[in-house]
Write an enzyme that holds these catalytic residues in place. Sequence first.
Site: not given
Length: 382
Positions: A101, A189
């Site tokens: 992530y 993101e």
Amino acid sequence: MDLYEYQGKQFFASYGIPVSPGEAVTTVDDAVAAAEKIGYPVVVKAQVQVGGRGKAGGIKLAHDASEVATHAGNILGMDIKGHTVEIVWVELASDIAEEYYASFTLDRSAKQHLGMLSAQGGVEIEAVAETDPDAIAKIWIDPVEGLTDAAARAWVAAAHLNPAATEGTVDILGKLYRAYTEGDADLAEINPLILKPTGEVHALDAKVTLDDNSVFRHPEYAPYEATQVRDDREQAAHDKGLQYVGLDGFVGVIANGAGLAMSTVDIVNQAGGKPANFLDIGGGANADVMAGALEVITNDPNVRSIFINIFGGITKGDEVAKGIITAMGRVKITVPIVLRLDGTNADEGRALLEPHLSDMLQLKPTMVEAAEAVVAAAGAGK
Ligand code: GDP
Ligand code: MN
């Protein structure tokens, strides 16, 4: 404005971040044609601005044309958390060794950029933050200094990724930071950021929010603007240039200034009502703006009363009053309006309104009294 995954990937690719080749399509036939061009296997991905598409059945692997047709057929038109899928993105499938992530966002209270990196990707970061907060390596970046290579390396080391992923991740984080800052994003993101068995690092998903106030200096964002989904009320307000957000209550709200509009929403709630919207008319409380605002609000069938909350600064109270009177002549209004008018030239404004007052247009001396009156006029309240 929030981008679809495919737009986020186009945005990333323009900064050199590696993404899979793919195509956005709206029909089954075009999905198959895209897959034939890209080569198999492909992943068929629902394009909706909400996470957890995989779990909802909106992401499927396909090995041949008939599988693409089946999956695209199922996914197009599918409802994912209240969003209907109208676009699918068909991309070359990737082999995954590990899922990470990575993101940048703004930490407003720290007045710095916040980078988050975790070896536990592919799941929602909120879940990681809850169960294993230490698995998220955070970095605060001074916007003037930027992200140095040394800082990026230390950050990657702190996240304990597979060493094979270090170089690729440092490179992508540098590019992601550039995309986030130069692209005027509020959020950039990648989840998951993948390490392939071959050692390459690659963005498999993209979640990007661009700052709407920066659009004027990014003509290249026009295609993103064009696909923004707004409900009918929000579209009408946008067309009139109004700062409007639709809510699900029954008291229409008009105020000048975002802060006052937010306080108005709050005080309607406090008085036992439910706001139907947020609407900031800014400094332009003239007849045109007021008529536009009243039109948008009265078109909402849930609205049972309207709260106009104006504090005159540069905007003068008498001009506001004239604006309201003219607007009421232009727009047919069938629900009661409660007005609070204060600030510059408020007395002159109130005097102008005096002959027009009735149950359908009430004037209250304070914001609290106006809130109570507007909620009562909607048949609710304490
Ligand atoms: P989200 O569920 O909406 O966040 O959609 P993502 O694009 O993040 O995909 C969810 C999951 O699907 C990923 O975490 C992967 O595990 C899987 N996935 C997506 N694309 C591929 C692919 O090309 N290959 C493989 N093997 N898995 C994929
Ligand atoms: Mn994802």
